[in-house]
Design a protein around this motif. Structure first.
Motif, PDB file in Angstrom:
ATOM      1  N   MET A  19      54.674  15.848  28.741  1.00  0.00           N
ATOM      2  CA  MET A  19      53.474  16.004  27.912  1.00  0.00           C
ATOM      3  C   MET A  19      53.613  17.229  27.034  1.00  0.00           C
ATOM      4  SD  MET A  19      51.143  17.213  31.078  1.00  0.00           S
ATOM      5  CE  MET A  19      52.176  16.237  32.154  1.00  0.00           C
ATOM      6  N   THR A  20      52.895  17.203  25.919  1.00  0.00           N
ATOM      7  CA  THR A  20      52.855  18.353  25.020  1.00  0.00           C
ATOM      8  C   THR A  20      51.508  19.034  25.196  1.00  0.00           C
ATOM      9  OG1 THR A  20      54.273  17.217  23.439  1.00  0.00           O
ATOM     10  CG2 THR A  20      53.021  19.106  22.627  1.00  0.00           C
ATOM     11  N   LEU A  21      51.557  20.313  25.515  1.00  0.00           N
ATOM     12  CA  LEU A  21      50.347  21.108  25.671  1.00  0.00           C
ATOM     13  C   LEU A  21      50.307  22.149  24.562  1.00  0.00           C
ATOM     14  CD1 LEU A  21      50.638  21.803  29.514  1.00  0.00           C
ATOM     15  CD2 LEU A  21      49.263  20.032  28.405  1.00  0.00           C
ATOM     16  N   SER A  22      49.122  22.409  24.056  1.00  0.00           N
ATOM     17  CA  SER A  22      49.005  23.483  23.067  1.00  0.00           C
ATOM     18  C   SER A  22      48.795  24.799  23.810  1.00  0.00           C
ATOM     19  CB  SER A  22      47.852  23.214  22.103  1.00  0.00           C
ATOM     20  OG  SER A  22      46.621  23.228  22.799  1.00  0.00           O
ATOM     21  N   LYS A  23      49.257  25.880  23.220  1.00  0.00           N
ATOM     22  CA  LYS A  23      49.162  27.191  23.855  1.00  0.00           C
ATOM     23  C   LYS A  23      47.742  27.517  24.324  1.00  0.00           C
ATOM     24  CE  LYS A  23      49.809  32.083  23.059  1.00  0.00           C
ATOM     25  NZ  LYS A  23      50.004  33.096  22.037  1.00  0.00           N
ATOM     26  N   PRO A  24      46.689  27.205  23.549  1.00  0.00           N
ATOM     27  CA  PRO A  24      45.332  27.526  24.025  1.00  0.00           C
ATOM     28  C   PRO A  24      44.941  26.780  25.312  1.00  0.00           C
ATOM     29  CG  PRO A  24      45.313  27.164  21.669  1.00  0.00           C
ATOM     30  CD  PRO A  24      46.677  26.757  22.154  1.00  0.00           C
ATOM     31  N   MET A  25      45.685  25.753  25.680  1.00  0.00           N
ATOM     32  CA  MET A  25      45.400  25.031  26.923  1.00  0.00           C
ATOM     33  C   MET A  25      45.959  25.762  28.138  1.00  0.00           C
ATOM     34  SD  MET A  25      46.158  21.119  25.706  1.00  0.00           S
ATOM     35  CE  MET A  25      45.688  20.400  27.280  1.00  0.00           C
ATOM     36  N   LEU A  26      46.737  26.808  27.918  1.00  0.00           N
ATOM     37  CA  LEU A  26      47.400  27.511  29.016  1.00  0.00           C
ATOM     38  C   LEU A  26      46.848  28.923  29.180  1.00  0.00           C
ATOM     39  CD1 LEU A  26      50.958  26.301  28.121  1.00  0.00           C
ATOM     40  CD2 LEU A  26      49.700  25.666  30.177  1.00  0.00           C
ATOM     41  N   ALA A  27      46.907  29.380  30.428  1.00  0.00           N
ATOM     42  CA  ALA A  27      46.479  30.735  30.758  1.00  0.00           C
ATOM     43  C   ALA A  27      47.323  31.236  31.912  1.00  0.00           C
ATOM     44  CB  ALA A  27      45.002  30.735  31.146  1.00  0.00           C
ATOM     45  N   LEU A  28      47.248  32.516  32.159  1.00  0.00           N
ATOM     46  CA  LEU A  28      47.901  33.076  33.334  1.00  0.00           C
ATOM     47  C   LEU A  28      46.878  33.145  34.460  1.00  0.00           C
ATOM     48  CD1 LEU A  28      50.116  35.975  31.981  1.00  0.00           C
ATOM     49  CD2 LEU A  28      50.851  33.791  32.905  1.00  0.00           C
ATOM     50  N   GLY A  29      47.266  32.648  35.622  1.00  0.00           N
ATOM     51  CA  GLY A  29      46.391  32.685  36.783  1.00  0.00           C
ATOM     52  C   GLY A  29      46.439  34.045  37.454  1.00  0.00           C
ATOM     53  N   PRO A  30      45.672  34.198  38.531  1.00  0.00           N
ATOM     54  CA  PRO A  30      45.584  35.479  39.227  1.00  0.00           C
ATOM     55  C   PRO A  30      46.928  36.015  39.724  1.00  0.00           C
ATOM     56  CG  PRO A  30      43.970  33.932  40.103  1.00  0.00           C
ATOM     57  CD  PRO A  30      44.823  33.194  39.123  1.00  0.00           C
ATOM     58  N   GLN A  31      47.847  35.142  40.074  1.00  0.00           N
ATOM     59  CA  GLN A  31      49.149  35.578  40.573  1.00  0.00           C
ATOM     60  C   GLN A  31      50.210  35.603  39.471  1.00  0.00           C
ATOM     61  OE1 GLN A  31      48.942  36.666  43.652  1.00  0.00           O
ATOM     62  NE2 GLN A  31      46.867  35.870  43.746  1.00  0.00           N
ATOM     63  N   ALA A  60      42.371  45.530  38.317  1.00  0.00           N
ATOM     64  CA  ALA A  60      42.565  44.160  38.769  1.00  0.00           C
ATOM     65  C   ALA A  60      42.497  44.035  40.279  1.00  0.00           C
ATOM     66  CB  ALA A  60      43.877  43.599  38.234  1.00  0.00           C
ATOM     67  N   PRO A  61      43.090  44.953  41.093  1.00  0.00           N
ATOM     68  CA  PRO A  61      42.937  44.837  42.537  1.00  0.00           C
ATOM     69  C   PRO A  61      41.478  44.932  42.961  1.00  0.00           C
ATOM     70  CG  PRO A  61      44.781  46.271  42.028  1.00  0.00           C
ATOM     71  CD  PRO A  61      44.067  45.968  40.725  1.00  0.00           C
ATOM     72  N   ALA A  62      40.712  45.787  42.299  1.00  0.00           N
ATOM     73  CA  ALA A  62      39.299  45.886  42.636  1.00  0.00           C
ATOM     74  C   ALA A  62      38.597  44.582  42.295  1.00  0.00           C
ATOM     75  CB  ALA A  62      38.652  47.042  41.876  1.00  0.00           C
ATOM     76  N   LEU A  63      39.020  43.945  41.209  1.00  0.00           N
ATOM     77  CA  LEU A  63      38.437  42.671  40.824  1.00  0.00           C
ATOM     78  C   LEU A  63      38.679  41.628  41.899  1.00  0.00           C
ATOM     79  CD1 LEU A  63      37.162  40.751  38.739  1.00  0.00           C
ATOM     80  CD2 LEU A  63      39.447  40.385  37.840  1.00  0.00           C
ATOM     81  N   ALA A  64      39.871  41.612  42.459  1.00  0.00           N
ATOM     82  CA  ALA A  64      40.185  40.633  43.484  1.00  0.00           C
ATOM     83  C   ALA A  64      39.333  40.853  44.727  1.00  0.00           C
ATOM     84  CB  ALA A  64      41.664  40.725  43.855  1.00  0.00           C
ATOM     85  N   GLN A  65      38.982  42.111  45.013  1.00  0.00           N
ATOM     86  CA  GLN A  65      38.195  42.404  46.194  1.00  0.00           C
ATOM     87  C   GLN A  65      36.710  42.315  45.922  1.00  0.00           C
ATOM     88  OE1 GLN A  65      39.527  46.256  47.412  1.00  0.00           O
ATOM     89  NE2 GLN A  65      41.639  45.589  47.583  1.00  0.00           N
ATOM     90  N   ASP A  66      36.276  42.702  44.754  1.00  0.00           N
ATOM     91  CA  ASP A  66      34.864  42.738  44.411  1.00  0.00           C
ATOM     92  C   ASP A  66      34.753  42.247  42.978  1.00  0.00           C
ATOM     93  OD1 ASP A  66      32.206  43.261  44.028  1.00  0.00           O
ATOM     94  OD2 ASP A  66      32.335  45.407  44.341  1.00  0.00           O
ATOM     95  N   ALA A  67      34.255  41.041  42.803  1.00  0.00           N
ATOM     96  CA  ALA A  67      34.301  40.362  41.518  1.00  0.00           C
ATOM     97  C   ALA A  67      33.818  41.208  40.350  1.00  0.00           C
ATOM     98  CB  ALA A  67      33.506  39.068  41.568  1.00  0.00           C
ATOM     99  N   ALA A  68      32.820  42.031  40.527  1.00  0.00           N
ATOM    100  CA  ALA A  68      32.374  42.873  39.431  1.00  0.00           C
ATOM    101  C   ALA A  68      31.746  44.128  40.005  1.00  0.00           C
ATOM    102  CB  ALA A  68      31.367  42.134  38.555  1.00  0.00           C
ATOM    103  N   ALA A  69      32.204  45.265  39.572  1.00  0.00           N
ATOM    104  CA  ALA A  69      31.665  46.531  40.037  1.00  0.00           C
ATOM    105  C   ALA A  69      31.005  47.234  38.861  1.00  0.00           C
ATOM    106  CB  ALA A  69      32.788  47.388  40.614  1.00  0.00           C
ATOM    107  N   PRO A  70      30.050  48.088  39.107  1.00  0.00           N
ATOM    108  CA  PRO A  70      29.377  48.761  37.998  1.00  0.00           C
ATOM    109  C   PRO A  70      30.301  49.753  37.304  1.00  0.00           C
ATOM    110  CG  PRO A  70      28.612  49.619  40.109  1.00  0.00           C
ATOM    111  CD  PRO A  70      29.526  48.447  40.397  1.00  0.00           C
ATOM    112  N   ALA A  71      30.015  50.006  36.039  1.00  0.00           N
ATOM    113  CA  ALA A  71      30.768  51.020  35.309  1.00  0.00           C
ATOM    114  C   ALA A  71      30.523  52.362  35.986  1.00  0.00           C
ATOM    115  CB  ALA A  71      30.307  51.065  33.848  1.00  0.00           C
ATOM    116  N   ALA A  72      31.457  53.268  35.877  1.00  0.00           N
ATOM    117  CA  ALA A  72      31.422  54.520  36.624  1.00  0.00           C
ATOM    118  C   ALA A  72      30.126  55.306  36.438  1.00  0.00           C
ATOM    119  CB  ALA A  72      32.617  55.374  36.233  1.00  0.00           C
ATOM    120  N   ALA A  73      29.633  55.389  35.217  1.00  0.00           N
ATOM    121  CA  ALA A  73      28.459  56.216  34.993  1.00  0.00           C
ATOM    122  C   ALA A  73      27.266  55.408  34.516  1.00  0.00           C
ATOM    123  CB  ALA A  73      28.794  57.306  33.985  1.00  0.00           C
ATOM    124  N   ALA A  74      27.160  54.168  34.958  1.00  0.00           N
ATOM    125  CA  ALA A  74      26.062  53.314  34.524  1.00  0.00           C
ATOM    126  C   ALA A  74      24.750  53.801  35.123  1.00  0.00           C
ATOM    127  CB  ALA A  74      26.322  51.870  34.953  1.00  0.00           C
TER     128      ALA A  74
END
Length: 183
Positions: A148-160, A17-31
């Motif tokens: 308001m009533t929200l359904s669980k699928p309407m919610l997510a955890l953000g980056p923090q 996850a820290p690498a994701l925050a710095q570099d949105a997508a990195a190649p797989a190790a042995a790609a």
């Protein structure tokens, strides 16, 4: 939603996850070294040469690949030119297993966060309110926009780790204005 797609893609391919925050997508190790162009309809192959699935669409640098009943995000940098066509350095079985495990972990984290008093914000980062109560997948949130009533699928955890509703404040206000008054 884009964060969840990128996070799931990163975790499925062993990117922290820290690498994701710095570099949105990195190649797989042995790609394999040569990258492959992908677009909707492109067949993706696994490291064993077997078909994994078909690209449903590309969002930024993430290909959303239909694998059976799942839509699995794969970082474009993890897709390389292979003998059979665009290839990832994982088998279909391993990819599905990792994806299912990651989704279960993300759901468990969301479940743990859905408690009374937890703050909820909108997709555009505005405070929406706090959770007042929960009954199954119906979450009651009260704030300046009202209750308001929200359904669980309407919610997510953000980056923090914050609870985020998958709508902007403007979209919520529009929906509330169109909702029939209770009484």
């Amino acid at each position: 939603m884009k964060y969840q797609i990128a996070a799931a893609a990163a975790l499925a391919f062993g990117i922290s996850a820290p690498a994701l925050a710095q570099d949105a997508a990195a190649p797989a190790a042995a790609a394999p070294a040569a990258s492959a162009e992908v677009a909707a309809g492109t067949q993706i192959y696994g490291s064993d040469g077997a078909a994994i699935g078909t690209v449903a669409r590309v969002e930024g640098d993430v290909a959303l690949v239909t694998v059976g009943e799942r839509t699995i995000p794969i970082p474009a940098t993890a897709i390389a030119a292979g003998e059979a066509g665009p290839t990832v350095n994982i088998t279909r079985t391993a990819l599905v297993t990792q994806f299912d495990q990651q989704m279960a972990q993300m759901d468990a984290q969301l479940e743990a966060a859905l408690v009374e008093g937890a703050a909820v914000q909108t997709a555009d980062g505005q405070p929406l309110g706090t959770i007042q109560s929960r009954e199954a997948d119906a979450i009651i949130v009260a704030g300046t926009a009202g209750e308001m009533t929200l359904s669980k699928p309407m919610l997510a955890l953000g980056p923090q780790g914050t609870l985020v509703v998958r709508a902007t404040m403007e979209q919520i206000q529009q929906a509330m204005a169109q909702a029939p008054a209770e009484g």
